[in-house]
Design a protein around this motif. Structure first.
Motif, mmCIF file in Angstrom:
data_model
loop_
_atom_site.group_PDB
_atom_site.id
_atom_site.type_symbol
_atom_site.label_atom_id
_atom_site.label_comp_id
_atom_site.label_asym_id
_atom_site.label_seq_id
_atom_site.Cartn_x
_atom_site.Cartn_y
_atom_site.Cartn_z
ATOM 1 N N SER A 24 -4.579 3.543 -8.103
ATOM 2 C CA SER A 24 -3.647 2.510 -7.637
ATOM 3 C C SER A 24 -4.169 1.814 -6.388
ATOM 4 N N VAL A 25 -4.651 2.610 -5.433
ATOM 5 C CA VAL A 25 -5.146 2.044 -4.176
ATOM 6 C C VAL A 25 -6.407 1.207 -4.422
ATOM 7 N N ILE A 26 -7.324 1.737 -5.232
ATOM 8 C CA ILE A 26 -8.546 0.975 -5.560
ATOM 9 C C ILE A 26 -8.184 -0.338 -6.251
ATOM 10 N N GLY A 27 -7.262 -0.251 -7.213
ATOM 11 C CA GLY A 27 -6.838 -1.455 -7.929
ATOM 12 C C GLY A 27 -6.158 -2.463 -7.030
ATOM 13 N N LEU A 28 -5.360 -1.967 -6.069
ATOM 14 C CA LEU A 28 -4.661 -2.865 -5.142
ATOM 15 C C LEU A 28 -5.650 -3.629 -4.274
ATOM 16 N N PHE A 29 -6.626 -2.922 -3.678
ATOM 17 C CA PHE A 29 -7.617 -3.588 -2.840
ATOM 18 C C PHE A 29 -8.500 -4.537 -3.661
ATOM 19 N N THR A 30 -8.823 -4.122 -4.884
ATOM 20 C CA THR A 30 -9.642 -4.973 -5.750
ATOM 21 C C THR A 30 -8.904 -6.261 -6.112
ATOM 22 N N SER A 31 -7.629 -6.127 -6.443
ATOM 23 C CA SER A 31 -6.844 -7.308 -6.807
ATOM 24 C C SER A 31 -6.687 -8.254 -5.621
ATOM 25 N N ALA A 32 -6.537 -7.683 -4.417
ATOM 26 C CA ALA A 32 -6.404 -8.524 -3.219
ATOM 27 C C ALA A 32 -7.720 -9.224 -2.899
ATOM 28 N N LYS A 61 -8.397 -11.705 -5.794
ATOM 29 C CA LYS A 61 -7.245 -12.562 -6.072
ATOM 30 C C LYS A 61 -6.852 -12.493 -7.546
ATOM 31 N N LEU A 62 -6.677 -11.252 -8.021
ATOM 32 C CA LEU A 62 -6.286 -10.991 -9.397
ATOM 33 C C LEU A 62 -4.884 -10.399 -9.428
ATOM 34 N N PRO A 63 -4.199 -10.440 -10.580
ATOM 35 C CA PRO A 63 -2.884 -9.798 -10.696
ATOM 36 C C PRO A 63 -2.989 -8.304 -10.425
ATOM 37 N N SER A 64 -2.118 -7.786 -9.559
ATOM 38 C CA SER A 64 -2.228 -6.395 -9.114
ATOM 39 C C SER A 64 -2.005 -5.394 -10.245
ATOM 40 N N GLY A 65 -0.960 -5.608 -11.045
ATOM 41 C CA GLY A 65 -0.645 -4.652 -12.113
ATOM 42 C C GLY A 65 -1.774 -4.512 -13.114
ATOM 43 N N LEU A 104 0.827 -1.212 0.000
ATOM 44 C CA LEU A 104 0.000 0.000 0.000
ATOM 45 C C LEU A 104 0.859 1.259 0.000
ATOM 46 N N LEU A 105 1.895 1.283 0.828
ATOM 47 C CA LEU A 105 2.793 2.439 0.873
ATOM 48 C C LEU A 105 3.490 2.645 -0.466
ATOM 49 N N CYS A 106 3.990 1.546 -1.022
ATOM 50 C CA CYS A 106 4.691 1.619 -2.306
ATOM 51 C C CYS A 106 3.743 2.073 -3.416
#
Length: 266
Positions: free
Chosen positions: A230-238, A241-245, A14-16
């Motif tokens: 980025s943050v929305i995509g990160l939480f959505t991927s987690a 369980k999808l690829p983050s990028g 999340l920080l990154c």
């Protein structure tokens, strides 16, 4: 989903994500304004050669990618500025050469390169504490650089010849911003990967450009959109369980489509 925040690996991710979002928001606005999108693509793919060589030599892949990215960026800047080669030809040369060198050295390396896919397609969940620190340092340097040299960068982005006539320190600034672009691309690999990093440097800026023509407002809003997406995509991927990028880039695309339709309706 908020239970994920209890884990160190997700805190690092999340920080990154936020730090790289700020860096790419600022750097990407300059890239789009100066029409350097394909140059950035050439630098990105040239860095793959550094990844392959670093694996072969047993060094840090990030270090190898940074060396190749900086070398490609400065070569493109120097050769295109001296009119020795056409810019698009140089991009094609470094793009293909970097990928070829990377594939060759990965093939020559004994065993299997386990982290290769994370650099090709991104995996922010594997980011380490050291990479977070590097992202923080780069983010601070980019913020200070843009704050100190905002007006000269504005001149260079929109009218290089005007900058020369007004005695702007063109060479020093171009070297500095080129180095920051290369380093930003390298650190962004863990987030979006070599394949998708170019969209990370263009989509938030394109969205901001729909609503604001002022360069300062574009910088601010591209940074906000970059961080938010980025943050929305990160939480959505987690959660899914999808690829983050890929998920982050698709979030940018969804925001772009919604904004475009809303703007067109108005």
């Amino acid at each position: 989903m908020f239970e994920l925040l209890e884990y160190t690996f997700f805190q690092n991710a999340l920080l990154c994500t936020i730090l790289i979002g700020v860096s790419c928001g600022l750097i990407g606005t300059y890239i789009v304004a100066k029409r350097m999108v394909f140059i950035s693509g050439g630098i990105t793919h040239a860095s793959f050669g550094g990844l392959g060589l670093a694996y072969f030599l047993g060094l840090s892949p990030l270090f190898g990618a940074a060396v190749f990215a900086l070398a490609a960026a400065f070569c493109i800047l120097y050769l295109s500025d001296n009119k020795r080669f056409k810019e698009d030809s140089l991009i094609g040369i470094f793009w293909s050469a970097g990928m070829a060198i990377g594939v060759l050295f990965i093939y020559l390396t004994p065993g299997y390169a386990p982290n290769l896919l994370s650099y090709l397609f991104g995996n922010i969940l594997t980011v380490t504490g050291e990479q977070v620190i590097l992202s923080l340092l780069l983010c601070l340097v980019i913020i200070v650089f843009f704050a100190k040299f905002y007006r000269p960068l504005f001149y260079i982005a929109f009218d290089k010849e005007y900058s020369r006539t007004h005695f702007v320190a063109l060479d020093g600034l171009e070297i500095g911003i080129t180095a920051l672009i290369a380093l930003c691309i390298v650190l962004c690999m863990k987030l979006a990967g070599i394949i998708l990093v170019i969209s990370y440097l263009t989509m938030p800026q394109a969205i901001a450009g729909m609503f604001h023509k002022n360069f300062t407002k574009q910088l601010v809003w591209a940074t906000i959109i970059s961080c938010a997406g980025s943050v929305i995509g990160l939480f959505t991927s987690a959660a899914l369980k999808l690829p983050s990028g890929a998920t982050i880039v698709l979030c940018f695309l969804l925001i772009f489509i919604v904004c475009y339709l809303w703007k067109r309706k108005r």
